[in-house]
Each structure stands twice: as C-alpha cells, then as structure tokens.
Design an enzyme around this catalytic site. Structure first.
Site, short mmCIF file in Angstrom:
data_model
loop_
_atom_site.label_atom_id
_atom_site.label_comp_id
_atom_site.label_asym_id
_atom_site.label_seq_id
_atom_site.Cartn_x
_atom_site.Cartn_y
_atom_site.Cartn_z
CE1 TYR A 145 -11.32 -40.29 12.76
CE2 TYR A 145 -9.16 -40.26 11.70
CZ TYR A 145 -10.41 -39.72 11.88
OH TYR A 145 -10.77 -38.59 11.19
CG ASP A 240 -6.86 -47.77 7.94
OD1 ASP A 240 -5.94 -47.35 7.19
OD2 ASP A 240 -7.62 -47.01 8.56
CE LYS A 268 -2.02 -40.80 9.00
NZ LYS A 268 -2.42 -39.44 9.30
N1 HOZ Z 1 -6.57 -37.68 12.56
C1 HOZ Z 1 -5.20 -37.35 12.48
C2 HOZ Z 1 -4.38 -38.07 13.47
N2 HOZ Z 1 -4.72 -39.40 13.74
C3 HOZ Z 1 -4.96 -35.88 12.67
C4 HOZ Z 1 -4.91 -35.22 11.37
C5 HOZ Z 1 -4.47 -33.76 11.41
O1 HOZ Z 1 -4.82 -33.02 12.30
O2 HOZ Z 1 -3.75 -33.39 10.51
#
Ligand code: HOZ
Length: 428
Positions: A145, A240, A268
């Site tokens: 992802y 990534d 992050k």
């Molecule tokens: N897509 C995020 C985890 N892989 C979640 C992001 C969120 O809910 O803050």
C-alpha cells in the site's frame, strides 16, 4: 455490557457527519468488529480513551511515534515555533535543515521535496519517474500500500485489504491499466513482467519491508534482485520508506539491507507526529521537478514550520544509536513472548519482525506475500484483538497492519503486554 459508552456515543454522532464515522477507513474497526475507541490523550506508550481507560499502544499513530507520544522536547519545539507564526507559504530555513538531516542519513537521496503526507509523496514520485523516463507503466506488489493515489490503488494492502474491497471505483480503467502487479518476494514473476514490457516501465515502487499486509520482510537477496532488474531496464526503483524510514534503521530499509534505490518516499517519522511527507532521489531525477524541470508538484502547507520542526526535533533525537538497539531488543522480546503465549494456548501463529515492526499472523504457514498473509484466520485475530483491548493493550484493528514499538516501551511494559497476550490467546 458496553465498556466503551462514550466512544460508542461519539461514533454514532461521527457517523452522521463523516463517512463511516472516521477520517481513514481502518480506524472504523471493520476488520475486527465493534466500536472504535475515541482517543482523548496520549503520553509515552499509553493512550487514554474518551471512557477514561488506559491502553498500552502498539499503533503509535501508524508509525510516527517512535519516541512515544507527546515527547517533551518535540512538544516544546512545536510550542516555541508556533509563537512565530504557523504557516507562511514561503521558504524557511527549517525546511533546509530537515532536507539536510534526511540527506545525511540517506546517501541515495541527493535532493528532496517536502509534502504534507506519504500519499502525496508516492503520487509525486511516480509522476516524476514517468516524466523522467517518458514511460507510462508502473509495477507495484500485491498487498503493498502506497497511499490512496489512483495509480496505486490496485491490489493494495492496508484498509483496502482489511475491508476486502475490489480495486476502487473511481479509479479510471485507463489509469489502472498502466499499473502492473506482481507477488512480493517472487523474482521470476518480476522477471517475466520485465521480459514482456521492460521498455515501457517507468518505475517499480516497493515497500522494502512490507507493513501494509502486516509485517512481511524481503527474503534473502530479493531486494538486490529487484535492484538488478530495474537497473538493467532503465526503470526507476522507488523505495517507499514511509513506514520503514528511520524505523527499521536510522537510514531505513536501504541502510539495513544495503540497497540503493533511485528514489525514496518518506513520511510518518519525519513529521514527528505532524503531517510531513517527502520524495527524493538522484539529482538528475529530482531536477525534473518544477521549477527546475517541467514535472509539476506543489503544496500550500508543504514544509509547514510546525510540522518541519516536529520532524527535525525527532530526527535529531533519533541520531542516538542506543534508541535503535533498545527497539530491536524489546521488540524481539515481545515477539518471543507472543509466540510462546500462543503456543501454550494451542493457537497457531506465525510472527514476522524487522526492527520495531512486527505482526503475529493467525496462520500456521510462513507469511511471505499477500497470498500467504490472506490465509490468516481474521476472526480469530478479531477475538484476540478485543481480548487484548479488555486487558488494556491497543493493537492495530486489522490483521493486515504492522505493530509499532516505541522507545517508551520499557521491558516492564513488554512483560505486561506478554502477560495480557497469555490471557487473550486463551480466549481465542
Ligand atoms: N493506512 C494507514 C495504515 N497503514 C492507516 C492510517 C490511519 O488510519 O490513520
């Protein structure tokens, strides 16, 4: 009995005005059932919910809180900078300092551009790779992802996998048709794609350690093979490292595995808990970006002084190698404790770990890619998740997300977590 009456009320209210009551799908607890916790505050490794309950947190805002929540030096730095203004839409010295700090840690990055999220970083990196090569196609890996950009929402992990969604409506078929997917950790599959279409492939984008189907490490030699194949075909290799950057090592997965990508995306941790992303790489590629080159990318809040300050303060604190030694040691202990607790309870789990990212998959078979991850018993995971919540431990509400350990997780906290897991596995 409902142990979370206030969260439940807030959730009902939120659903009236926000789709699904949440601003990012995994948070809705659809992967585990029940009501999402509404959080009031956090400090160190603890979260406090609206019902006044305390939890040991293994989500860490999905990765950024590597030093724990509300770190005093980060908070003080944000407060100090805020008194001078919160956004200028003009350059600041702080942005140069953050770029220099990242470049020092990532020799593969000669120039970088800041964004406000990891999604923006990956979308922009793909556009730059396409502009640089003049090619249209990209390769991504099943279950990886990279945010919610159109080209990347094909066989995606994270919330897409958690909710079992087909590839998203709204992504035009002509866009999706330029995205080729292959299984992770499968060199022959990647070679076959390049044998067929190598000259048309602008970029390969990869989570070098996957976090978005749960934690899945690259097998021995795999990243080198990906590097060799892309180099041979003049394809831009994008690591990534939004999750792994400054997480699995100060220099990310590229330092840990000794592989040099052409481009890197970050997010992050580099924002210290505020919204920051970045994409960077070789000078000749990054000089395609406007205003030097013709590939357009922009953002009003890019390089926001508060966000950059939080990130910079966190990265400077992370220069201390003792932090990474601690993270490695306590996460190893956590995983060993989980494995023992599961086996005592007769529950089949397979645990993967790289540095302070880990996942216990409810399966008996090694998890090396999306096909093997998807065999996990999600219902058993859901029961375990809720039993852990009862014991005061907050895990990601999906089998297909990694757990993140922070520097604030002491040995005593890890032991408490293992004791909780013993009780929770017994209820699975
Ligand atoms: N897509 C995020 C985890 N892989 C979640 C992001 C969120 O809910 O803050």
């Amino acid at each position: 009995m409902n142990n979370y009456p206030i969260s439940s009320q807030l959730f009902e209210r939120a659903k009236q005005v926000i789709p699904g009551g949440v601003n990012s799908p995994v948070r809705a607890f659809r992967g585990v059932g029940g009501t999402p916790l509404f959080i009031k505050s956090a400090k160190g490794c603890f979260l406090h919910d609206a019902d006044g309950r305390e939890y040991i947190d293994y989500v860490g805002s999905w990765g950024p809180m590597i030093l724990g929540h509300a770190h005093p030096e980060i908070i003080a730095a944000i407060q100090e900078v805020a008194t001078h203004g919160t956004s200028f839409g003009a350059p600041t010295e702080l942005e140069i300092e953050l770029a220099e700090e990242v470049i020092r840690a990532y020799p593969s990055i000669e120039k970088l551009r800041l964004t406000s999220s990891g999604t923006e970083a990956t979308m922009s990196a793909l556009r730059v790779a396409r502009g640089f090569t003049g090619r249209a196609k990209i390769v991504k890996f099943e279950g990886c992802y990279h945010g919610h950009g159109d080209s990347l929402l094909v066989k995606a992990g994270s919330g897409v996998a958690t909710l079992g969604l087909p590839d998203s409506p709204g992504v035009l078929p002509e866009v999706a048709s330029n995205t080729i997917t292959v299984p992770f950790n499968d060199v022959p599959a990647l070679e076959a794609v390049f044998d067929q279409a190598g000259a048309e492939i602008a970029a390969v984008i990869i989570e070098p350690v996957v976090g978005n189907m749960g934690c899945v490490p690259p097998q021995e030699g795999y990243l080198q093979a990906v590097r060799d194949i892309t180099a041979k075909h003049g394809t831009v290799l994008i690591f990534d490292e939004v999750m792994t950057g400054f997480r699995v090592a100060f220099g990310g997965a590229q330092e840990r595995y000794g592989i040099t990508p052409d481009m890197t995306t970050l997010g992050k941790i580099i924002g210290g808990g505020l919204p920051v992303g970045a994409f960077g790489g070789k000078r000749e590629i990054m000089d395609c970006v406007a205003p030097v080159g013709p590939v357009y990318q922009a953002g009003t809040l890019s390089g926001n002084p508060l966000a950059v300050t939080a990130g910079l303060t966190q990265l400077r604190l992370l220069r201390n190698p003792e932090i990474y030694a601690h993270l490695e040691r306590v996460t190893k202990k956590l995983v060993a404790g989980f494995t023992e607790a599961a086996s005592e309870a007769g529950v089949s789990t397979v645990s993967n770990r790289v540095g302070s990212m880990c996942t216990a998959f409810f399966t008996a078979e090694p998890v090396i890619d999306w096909t093997t991850a998807a065999k996990s018993d999600r219902e058993a995971f859901g029961r375990f998740f809720h039993a852990m919540l009862e014991e005061g431990v907050y895990l990601a509400p999906s089998q297909f997300e990694a757990a993140f350990v922070s520097y604030a997780h002491t040995d005593e906290i890890i032991e408490r977590t293992i004791a909780a897991a013993r009780k929770a596995f017994a209820k699975v």
